[in-house]
Scaffold this motif. Structure first.
Motif, PDB file in Angstrom:
ATOM      1  N   ILE A 120      73.247  46.019  25.894  1.00 18.82           N
ATOM      2  CA  ILE A 120      71.944  45.481  25.509  1.00 18.82           C
ATOM      3  C   ILE A 120      71.066  46.665  25.115  1.00 18.82           C
ATOM      4  CG2 ILE A 120      69.967  44.091  26.232  1.00 18.82           C
ATOM      5  CD1 ILE A 120      72.714  42.635  26.399  1.00 18.82           C
ATOM      6  N   ASP A 121      70.398  46.565  23.982  1.00 16.71           N
ATOM      7  CA  ASP A 121      69.510  47.636  23.548  1.00 16.71           C
ATOM      8  C   ASP A 121      68.294  47.015  22.875  1.00 16.71           C
ATOM      9  OD1 ASP A 121      68.571  50.217  23.205  1.00 16.71           O
ATOM     10  OD2 ASP A 121      70.299  50.899  22.038  1.00 16.71           O
ATOM     11  N   ALA A 122      67.329  47.846  22.572  1.00 20.21           N
ATOM     12  CA  ALA A 122      66.120  47.423  21.866  1.00 20.21           C
ATOM     13  C   ALA A 122      65.580  48.631  21.115  1.00 20.21           C
ATOM     14  CB  ALA A 122      65.078  46.881  22.846  1.00 20.21           C
ATOM     15  N   ALA A 123      64.737  48.382  20.151  1.00 22.90           N
ATOM     16  CA  ALA A 123      64.124  49.456  19.376  1.00 22.90           C
ATOM     17  C   ALA A 123      63.329  50.374  20.305  1.00 22.90           C
ATOM     18  CB  ALA A 123      63.207  48.864  18.312  1.00 22.90           C
ATOM     19  N   PRO A 124      63.281  51.679  20.003  1.00 22.02           N
ATOM     20  CA  PRO A 124      62.558  52.623  20.861  1.00 22.02           C
ATOM     21  C   PRO A 124      61.118  52.214  21.161  1.00 22.02           C
ATOM     22  CG  PRO A 124      63.875  53.826  19.282  1.00 22.02           C
ATOM     23  CD  PRO A 124      63.962  52.369  18.902  1.00 22.02           C
ATOM     24  N   VAL A 160      83.683  45.909  23.473  1.00 23.00           N
ATOM     25  CA  VAL A 160      82.236  46.071  23.597  1.00 23.00           C
ATOM     26  C   VAL A 160      81.530  45.219  22.549  1.00 23.00           C
ATOM     27  CG1 VAL A 160      80.300  47.695  23.579  1.00 23.00           C
ATOM     28  CG2 VAL A 160      82.557  48.464  24.368  1.00 23.00           C
ATOM     29  N   VAL A 161      80.538  44.465  22.995  1.00 26.30           N
ATOM     30  CA  VAL A 161      79.660  43.712  22.108  1.00 26.30           C
ATOM     31  C   VAL A 161      78.256  44.263  22.307  1.00 26.30           C
ATOM     32  CG1 VAL A 161      78.606  41.461  21.658  1.00 26.30           C
ATOM     33  CG2 VAL A 161      81.049  41.618  22.124  1.00 26.30           C
ATOM     34  N   LYS A 162      77.545  44.462  21.208  1.00 27.94           N
ATOM     35  CA  LYS A 162      76.170  44.957  21.277  1.00 27.94           C
ATOM     36  C   LYS A 162      75.219  43.815  20.959  1.00 27.94           C
ATOM     37  CE  LYS A 162      77.533  49.599  20.127  1.00 27.94           C
ATOM     38  NZ  LYS A 162      77.386  50.770  19.297  1.00 27.94           N
ATOM     39  N   ILE A 163      74.164  43.721  21.753  1.00 25.93           N
ATOM     40  CA  ILE A 163      73.122  42.721  21.534  1.00 25.93           C
ATOM     41  C   ILE A 163      71.792  43.445  21.451  1.00 25.93           C
ATOM     42  CG2 ILE A 163      71.879  40.737  22.493  1.00 25.93           C
ATOM     43  CD1 ILE A 163      74.476  39.826  23.788  1.00 25.93           C
ATOM     44  N   ASP A 164      71.068  43.213  20.362  1.00 18.44           N
ATOM     45  CA  ASP A 164      69.737  43.787  20.195  1.00 18.44           C
ATOM     46  C   ASP A 164      68.731  42.818  20.800  1.00 18.44           C
ATOM     47  OD1 ASP A 164      67.159  44.497  19.287  1.00 18.44           O
ATOM     48  OD2 ASP A 164      67.991  45.441  17.497  1.00 18.44           O
ATOM     49  N   ASN A 165      68.010  43.284  21.802  1.00 20.59           N
ATOM     50  CA  ASN A 165      67.031  42.454  22.488  1.00 20.59           C
ATOM     51  C   ASN A 165      65.609  42.926  22.170  1.00 20.59           C
ATOM     52  OD1 ASN A 165      66.103  40.424  24.184  1.00 20.59           O
ATOM     53  ND2 ASN A 165      66.326  41.648  26.044  1.00 20.59           N
ATOM     54  N   SER A 166      65.391  43.321  20.922  1.00 16.19           N
ATOM     55  CA  SER A 166      64.066  43.782  20.497  1.00 16.19           C
ATOM     56  C   SER A 166      63.114  42.627  20.245  1.00 16.19           C
ATOM     57  CB  SER A 166      64.171  44.602  19.201  1.00 16.19           C
ATOM     58  OG  SER A 166      64.934  45.756  19.391  1.00 16.19           O
TER      59      SER A 166
END
Length: 186
Positions: A120-124, A160-166
């Motif tokens: 899980i990631d999001a914009a800085p 691995v699956v990436k999800i953008d939580n921005s």
């Protein structure tokens, strides 16, 4: 997209402020009893949105000495553990979601070679705003945390699956629920 149809251990990770706890809470309310969410033991008081069991450092050390953690790690002076109930649930064929650490994902892969990983990631700018709202760190500490974002890489064979939580939680939550639905059918 990586298929999660044979997944049993789903290891969720990402930087602070990415919204992992919010995403896990969103999923937990909607997924039903066919997927288990592991307990996480931390030597820190619970905060908004976190779902963990608070332990003192002595309690943590005692549990560790008795082998009560399937996985454990330290980060920024805190101790984190995942209880051995994880192994009992997996042995009974239940898919299990773990709120893990990027820095310890490779160890999880060694212990659970069929694990699936969700990053899980999001914009800085989103991370910075969320960390500021959380109120655990001052602006200087947040800036330092964001500047030290470690390179993250798992071996090529890892799923691995990436999800953008921005954006909206429901958007990332729906993606995560789709992965859990596949895991629950295995």
């Amino acid at each position: 997209m990586t298929r999660f149809d044979s997944a049993k251990l789903i290891y969720v990770m990402g930087p602070s402020g990415a919204g992992k706890d919010s995403l896990l809470g969103f999923a937990r309310e909607r997924v039903g009893a066919h997927v288990m969410f592991s307990h996480r033991y931390i030597t820190r008081a619970a905060a908004d949105g976190e779902n963990h069991i608070v332990l003192s450092h002595d309690e943590f050390a005692s549990r560790l000495s008795y082998g009560l953690f399937a996985m454990h790690w330290e980060s920024l002076g805190l101790c984190y553990g995942i209880g051995i109930e994880l192994d009992a649930w997996l042995a009974r064929g239940m898919p299990v979601v773990v709120n893990g650490s990027r820095q310890h994902a490779e160890l999880a892969l060694e212990r659970y070679p069929d694990a699936r990983f969700v990053h899980i990631d999001a914009a800085p700018s989103v991370l910075a705003a969320r960390l500021a709202r959380r109120g655990r760190e001052d602006a200087r500490q947040i800036e330092a945390r964001l500047a030290r974002r470690p390179a993250f890489e798992l071996p090529a064979h890892a799923h691995v699956v990436k999800i953008d939580n921005s954006g909206m939680l429901a958007d990332a939550g729906t993606q995560f629920l789709d992965l859990l639905a596949l895991a629950g059918r295995a």
